[in-house]
Write a protein that holds these residues in place. Structure first.
Motif, mmCIF file in Angstrom:
data_model
loop_
_atom_site.group_PDB
_atom_site.id
_atom_site.type_symbol
_atom_site.label_atom_id
_atom_site.label_comp_id
_atom_site.label_asym_id
_atom_site.label_seq_id
_atom_site.Cartn_x
_atom_site.Cartn_y
_atom_site.Cartn_z
ATOM 1 N N GLU A 260 98.735 143.972 -12.835
ATOM 2 C CA GLU A 260 98.954 142.784 -12.133
ATOM 3 C C GLU A 260 100.071 142.352 -11.697
ATOM 4 O OE1 GLU A 260 96.624 139.520 -13.570
ATOM 5 O OE2 GLU A 260 94.604 140.484 -12.727
ATOM 6 N N ASN A 261 100.496 141.780 -10.714
ATOM 7 C CA ASN A 261 101.770 141.031 -10.445
ATOM 8 C C ASN A 261 102.094 140.217 -11.468
ATOM 9 O OD1 ASN A 261 103.318 138.547 -9.370
ATOM 10 N ND2 ASN A 261 103.511 139.929 -7.668
ATOM 11 N N TYR A 263 103.154 137.484 -11.678
ATOM 12 C CA TYR A 263 102.788 136.062 -11.761
ATOM 13 C C TYR A 263 101.208 135.768 -11.356
ATOM 14 C CZ TYR A 263 107.552 135.290 -10.435
ATOM 15 O OH TYR A 263 108.998 135.320 -10.237
ATOM 16 N N GLY A 264 100.532 136.865 -11.674
ATOM 17 C CA GLY A 264 99.062 137.058 -12.106
ATOM 18 C C GLY A 264 98.445 137.222 -10.507
ATOM 19 N N ALA A 265 99.023 137.593 -9.499
ATOM 20 C CA ALA A 265 98.490 137.787 -8.152
ATOM 21 C C ALA A 265 98.503 138.990 -7.732
ATOM 22 C CB ALA A 265 99.074 136.687 -7.167
ATOM 23 N N ARG A 266 97.622 139.499 -6.748
ATOM 24 C CA ARG A 266 97.424 140.894 -6.298
ATOM 25 C C ARG A 266 97.338 140.656 -4.642
ATOM 26 N NH1 ARG A 266 93.274 144.352 -9.529
ATOM 27 N NH2 ARG A 266 94.005 145.460 -7.823
ATOM 28 N N PRO A 278 101.262 138.034 -2.321
ATOM 29 C CA PRO A 278 101.802 137.449 -3.023
ATOM 30 C C PRO A 278 103.421 137.363 -2.642
ATOM 31 C CG PRO A 278 101.542 139.433 -4.294
ATOM 32 C CD PRO A 278 100.802 139.440 -3.005
ATOM 33 N N PHE A 291 106.140 130.391 -5.920
ATOM 34 C CA PHE A 291 105.563 131.422 -5.755
ATOM 35 C C PHE A 291 103.967 130.944 -5.252
ATOM 36 C CE2 PHE A 291 102.334 134.536 -7.445
ATOM 37 C CZ PHE A 291 102.807 135.534 -7.030
ATOM 38 N N SER A 293 100.574 132.523 -4.106
ATOM 39 C CA SER A 293 99.942 133.683 -4.683
ATOM 40 C C SER A 293 99.031 134.427 -3.444
ATOM 41 C CB SER A 293 98.757 133.172 -5.707
ATOM 42 O OG SER A 293 97.853 132.193 -4.927
ATOM 43 N N ALA A 294 98.687 133.795 -2.318
ATOM 44 C CA ALA A 294 97.995 134.341 -1.213
ATOM 45 C C ALA A 294 98.643 133.723 0.049
ATOM 46 C CB ALA A 294 96.574 134.026 -1.422
ATOM 47 N N THR A 362 105.469 142.588 -3.620
ATOM 48 C CA THR A 362 105.578 141.248 -3.546
ATOM 49 C C THR A 362 106.889 140.988 -2.539
ATOM 50 O OG1 THR A 362 104.820 141.045 -5.897
ATOM 51 C CG2 THR A 362 106.019 139.108 -4.954
#
Length: 388
Positions: A260-261, A263-266, A278, A291, A293-294, A362
């Motif tokens: 995963e990214n 920062y916890g996003a994909r 992200p 940041f 995320s989407a 990212t």
């Protein structure tokens, strides 16, 4: 008359012996206030033998020990003595000492295979209770080489396999043991537990494979979506451009999407086939960042800036980071040049720029206050391109 004479002499000797204590008290008896401690020093009445026997403090016990472990006795006798000693330690739940005793017995290399089987099996039991399951399993396997149908070794081996999560092997060992004794409760219970865990493990493996297949299909769809948009990707680890090689692009996606990214996003694809990324915004003047995320590829930068700076951030002490004052840039690391991005541009339009490279899946952008001294100084000496 002769018999009477002998008895008379004996009586006289006893009388003389007893009279001696009237003038010379008996030495070596128990003291009235310490008799329990002194009684405990006699080997026959000891409740527990000391772990280390000192011949000076316990001469009687040291003498008995030398007799028990006399090297002149046969190997079988010595091995049996160590086996009995190990059993005593085992009953006391002193499994470490039990292992030592059984090991000493095995070192005697006696010719009695049955005794060796017992030593190996008992040592396996002690190792088992110490949590040394692999050592225990090795011992029972050795015991079975000497006596394949030794039931205790089979039971212990099945339990070891169960603890080691070798569920199929545990079931197999139980089946072998149940052929010898179909009513052995430990084997019946262990087999039921191992079989249940084996089925659960197999189910989890199937679910994991289905999940992996599903993710692989999703990743392939994402790969095709990025290819169709002519977006350049770059691997952060390798620092190599991956936009030209189809096979390399796929590997890069898989590497980036499996982990995963930070920062916890994909990256994701919606039902309409549109991508969301992200995105990282960097504020070099203050060493801060934001940041998202989407960030939908059809969204404009200004729309996000209006939300992010609807209220002044705590680090903006001069209150100058207003959406209308901000300028966006992306860096062309290969040429050490900057490209200014119009706030009204969409993310997709910017990512499709021939000099933009997405690192680690990212996208990242620099944000400055255009009229600030910092921004002027930051841009000084650097070539800046305007994106239309």
């Amino acid at each position: 008359m002769e018999r009477l004479g002998v008895d008379a002499v004996s009586d006289d000797a006893m009388d003389s012996f007893l009279e001696k204590f009237q003038s010379q008290p008996y030495r070596g008896g128990f003291h009235e206030d310490q008799w329990e401690e002194e009684f405990e020093k006699i080997p026959l009445f000891m409740k527990k033998a000391p772990s280390e026997i000192d011949p000076k403090e316990n001469p009687d016990l040291a003498c008995l020990q030398s007799i028990i472990f006399d090297d002149e006795r046969s190997a079988e006798e010595q091995a049996k003595t160590y086996k009995d000693e190990g059993n005593d330690y085992f009953k006391e739940k002193d499994y470490k000492k039990a292992v030592i005793s059984y090991t000493e017995g095995l070192k005697k290399k006696c010719a009695d295979p049955d005794l060796n089987v017992v030593l190996y099996t008992n040592r396996a039991a002690a190792q088992y209770y110490l949590g040394n399951f692999r050592s225990a399993l090795h011992d029972v396997m050795t015991a079975r080489k000497l006596k394949p149908c030794h039931l205790k070794a089979i039971v212990r081996g099945a339990l070891c396999h169960l603890e080691l999560k070798n569920f199929a092997e545990a079931v197999s060992w139980c089946d072998e043991g149940l052929q010898i004794d179909a009513k052995e409760k430990k084997l019946v219970d262990t087999r039921a537990k191992a079989d249940k865990l084996k089925r659960t493990e197999q189910r989890d493996i199937r679910k994991a494979k289905l999940k992996e297949k599903k993710e692989q299909n999703q990743n392939e769809t994402l790969i095709q979506a990025v290819k169709a948009r002519n977006i350049r990707l770059i691997s952060e680890a390798a620092g190599e451009d991956e936009d030209s090689a189809s096979e390399g692009l796929g590997e890069l996606f898989l590497d980036g999407l499996i982990s995963e990214n930070p920062y916890g996003a994909r990256m994701s694809l919606d039902d309409q086939g549109r991508l969301s990324w992200p995105v990282l915004f960097l504020y070099p003047e203050y060493g801060q960042s934001d940041f998202i995320s989407a960030f939908h590829e059809d969204s404009r930068f200004i729309d996000h800036l209006m939300v992010m700076f609807g209220e002044m951030p705590s680090w903006d002490l001069e209150q100058k980071y207003c959406p209308d004052n901000l300028e966006l840039y992306f860096e062309d690391e290969e040429r050490a040049e900057l490209h200014q991005v119009p706030p009204e541009s969409t993310l997709l339009h910017t990512l499709q720029h021939p000099r933009y490279s997405v690192k680690a899946l990212t996208p990242a952008f620099l944000v400055c206050v255009g009229s600030s001294p910092f921004c002027k100084n930051y841009l000084r000496g650097r070539k800046v391109h305007q994106i239309k």
